[in-house]
Structure formats: C-alpha cells, structure tokens
Design a protein around this motif. Sequence first.
Motif, mmCIF file in Angstrom:
data_model
loop_
_atom_site.group_PDB
_atom_site.id
_atom_site.type_symbol
_atom_site.label_atom_id
_atom_site.label_comp_id
_atom_site.label_asym_id
_atom_site.label_seq_id
_atom_site.Cartn_x
_atom_site.Cartn_y
_atom_site.Cartn_z
ATOM 1 N N PRO A 48 0.829 -1.219 0.000
ATOM 2 C CA PRO A 48 0.000 0.000 0.000
ATOM 3 C C PRO A 48 0.857 1.260 0.000
ATOM 4 C CG PRO A 48 -0.960 -1.623 1.456
ATOM 5 C CD PRO A 48 0.367 -2.184 1.018
ATOM 6 N N GLY A 49 0.599 2.137 -0.964
ATOM 7 C CA GLY A 49 1.315 3.403 -1.091
ATOM 8 C C GLY A 49 2.571 3.338 -1.924
ATOM 9 N N HIS A 50 2.892 2.166 -2.488
ATOM 10 C CA HIS A 50 4.119 2.037 -3.264
ATOM 11 C C HIS A 50 3.877 1.698 -4.733
ATOM 12 C CE1 HIS A 50 5.719 1.629 0.833
ATOM 13 N NE2 HIS A 50 6.908 1.967 0.323
ATOM 14 N N CYS A 51 2.698 1.976 -5.243
ATOM 15 C CA CYS A 51 2.444 1.660 -6.643
ATOM 16 C C CYS A 51 3.363 2.442 -7.570
ATOM 17 C CB CYS A 51 0.986 1.941 -7.008
ATOM 18 S SG CYS A 51 -0.102 0.524 -6.679
ATOM 19 N N ALA A 52 3.655 3.684 -7.242
ATOM 20 C CA ALA A 52 4.586 4.441 -8.053
ATOM 21 C C ALA A 52 5.984 4.004 -7.694
ATOM 22 C CB ALA A 52 4.413 5.938 -7.799
ATOM 23 N N ALA A 53 6.764 3.611 -8.726
ATOM 24 C CA ALA A 53 8.115 3.105 -8.457
ATOM 25 C C ALA A 53 8.946 4.206 -7.836
ATOM 26 C CB ALA A 53 8.774 2.632 -9.759
ATOM 27 N N GLY A 54 9.757 3.826 -6.865
ATOM 28 C CA GLY A 54 10.572 4.809 -6.208
ATOM 29 C C GLY A 54 11.961 4.894 -6.757
#
Length: 475
Positions: free
Chosen positions: A469-475
């Motif tokens: 949750p909250g990490h769909c956008a690659a960091g």
Amino acid sequence: MWKSRTTAALVPLTVTLLFGLWGIRRQGSVWRDEVVTYDMAHRTLPELWHTLQNFDAVHGVYYLFMHGLFAVFGGDVTTLRLPSVLATAAAAAGIGLLGHRFAGERAGVFAGLVFPLIPAVQQYAQEGRSYALVCAIVTWATYLLVCAATRPTRGLWVAYTAAALTACLLHEFAVLMLTAHGATMLLSDVPRPVKRAWTVAAACVVAGLAPLAVFSMGQSEQIRWIMWPDPVQLLSFVALAVVGLWCARTTPVPTNGPIGLRTLAVPMLILPTVVLLLASQLKPMYVDRYVLYYVIGFALLTGAALDRAVRSHSGRWAWAWCLALAAVLVPVLAVGAHLRSPESRVDDATAVTQAVREAAEPGDGLLFTPSRRRVWTLAQPAAYRDYRDLALARAVDTSDSLYGEEIPAAHIRARMLASDRIVVLGDPEGDPVDTTEQEVMKRTTLREHFEECSSKEVTGARITVYARPGHCAAG
C-alpha cells in the motif's frame, strides 16, 4: 512413368515449401513450447543429458537433432522452424507419390496439394517442435510399407523398420501408426510371408521404443495439464473423418497391387486418433498434434475423390471447378494468415517480455504463477536480469530442469513481504490455477499484503504489477 511420379511429388513439394516459408518468422513471436525447444537445444550436451533424466525425455532425440542444427546454422526463429517447413514439404511429396501409386498422377498431385491446406498442417509446419518431422517420417514409412508389400525385399523392410522407429523416437505416440499399418495388413490381400515380415518389423519398432517409453512413464506428470479433449480439436478430427469416409465410400479406386487406397488411407485416418482417445479414458493424453499424421489418410482419400470428380465431368464444368476452388481457397488463405500471426498460438514469449519491460522497474520482484510460466524468460534471459525472481531457488541452467526450482512456500512469503513492488507473470483471468503449496502462498500473500497497481493482458498471459500500500509508483 518416371516423369509422372516426379510431377506427383515435385508439385506438392514446391507448393508446400512456398506455403511453409510464407510468414515463417511470425513477426518474431515464439510460444512456450518453442521456447522450451530453443532453450533445450542451446544447452551443452552434458546439461541436456542431465535435464532429460528429469524432464522431457520423450522429446530428447528431437532436442539432440536441434542442438546439432543450431551448432551449425546458429539459433534464431527461422532456424527453429525451418526443419518443420522442410519436413512438411517432404510429407507432401510422399503423399503425392502414394496418391500416384494408387490412383495416378493427378490424384497424387491433388492429394499432395490438399495436405498443406489443412489448418493443422499449416500450424505445425511452422513450429519448432517435432510433430511435422514425425508426420513426414510416418508418410515415408507408409510409402516404404506399400513398396515392401508389393515387392518384398530385406532392404525395404529394414528401411521401413528404421523409418518407423525413428518417428517413434522423435515422439512416442508415432507408434500408433502401427495400429493403422496393422489394420492395412489384415484387410489387404497380401501373402502371409509379407504379413509375417510386417509383424517382425513392428515388433522391432516396439522393442526399440520400449526403453524410452518405460523411462518416460516416470515423467508422465508433465502432461497433467491435458484435460478432456479440446472441443475444437475433436470437432476438427470428426469433420475430416466424415469427409474422408464419404470420399472413400463414393470413390471406388481400382486396386493396383496387394494394398488398396481405402485399406491404407481409412485406417490411417481413423485408428491412431481413436486409439489415443480410448487410451485417454484411463489418463487424459489426447492432443491432436500427437497424431497429426492421421491427415495423411484424409489427403489421400480427398485427392482420389477430386481426381474422380474431374474425370467424371466434361470441360464445360471447368468454370464450376474454378468457382469451387476459389470458395475453398478464400477461407483457407484467411486461416493461413491468422496462423501466421502472433495471436494464433497459446501465448507469445516475445510479447510477454515486452510487456514486462514496460511495466517493471529495475529492482522489482518477479513472480511466476504458475512456476512453469518461467519458460517465458528463456528466449531472452538477458531482458530479466534487472529484476529479482522471488521464488527461485535454483535457476534453469543449474537445476537440470525446464523451469527452475522454487524455494519452499514460507520462504516465498518472506521474500515477497520484503519487496515493495512485484511484477506477476501469470495466466489470463479465468484460467485454472495450480493448488501446490507454493502457488497458494503466492496468491494469498498478494491478496492480503499487496494492492494491484496495473494489469495488462497479452497473448496468453497477464502481466500484473502489485505493490505494498502506497508504493504503486516506483521509487
């Protein structure tokens, strides 16, 4: 006579070869079985030998053949499929000669031209698997049988035995041709010494195949994916069988020798498939490509029927025949065009790789559901080096396996929970799911601890990105 035989063989061979070369690369796509061929044939001989102890021994001779071919000519999609194209052309030539022997030059040409128009033949003529090779060798074994029954010599019987055994070693279900050949011997007016000679030859084939058959039975779990016969495949066989039997019933062909057209072609058309279907009542194992050579009988019967139709009508019917030919060729060419597209196969490893490139970021975890879908990576392994295979214990090239070896379920869960993003390569929505402990753990962990970010279906595959949750956008 020599010129007539040459025409009956050369015209089908040429047309079939051109037909087979049309679109042979299929836009660079390869499906999972071809990927296995490509990978196995590129292993070293020791690696290949060790893998065959555990998996796919039934295809071992074919992989060895392709290994030698790739060593000489290099390994690309064209090299992968060209043996099947050439084999299909050789089969068409053999069918042309058989048709000529039974019903004359025109019947042979017609039979040889009908053969490559059959959709299943078009499909397997352009696949890097053994089925077209088996079909070609069965065709020529059948031709040798007819020659040996007409003019028995030790050399012809040895050649027949060698051809039949080679076909069986390439794929074990080629042995079902013996049911057709045995029926032909029983139904034909051949002398008893010829029947005895065939019995000895058949026994030699069975004996030669027996060690491989016994060994490969220990790997029978590999065909657990086969369920009840595919309705489309089954209906295709029924349709060809009905048309072939109608041709046999309405087309009397004078017997030119101890074996007649119908006593050869009808058993070949019917028996291998029927026997395999009956055996599938004990353990599902029917797939049409395993007995692709049944179409030999259909082509022979149809070729003779077309020849009789032409002979029975005067020149004023020429226009009608042209219209009928056009009516047949239009759908055949449409089917042929589809079979030469990436969408014509179960899946497309090239499209899967491209979809992963678009969806994944360096460092993402990879998960294959089921694990055998790891086969998609084998055609272009370098494309997956930037990602972590979360379930892999031992890679394909070090585990003497087809798809690699996976870690226990609990360890898979731990690796998944240590990842922020996971790219899942799996079957399309609605396909049956595996129920092994590892596969259940993969699905459960994704459902309970991750959210779906994106999903894309390509031919025969679904590429889904999951993240904490909250990490769909690659960091």
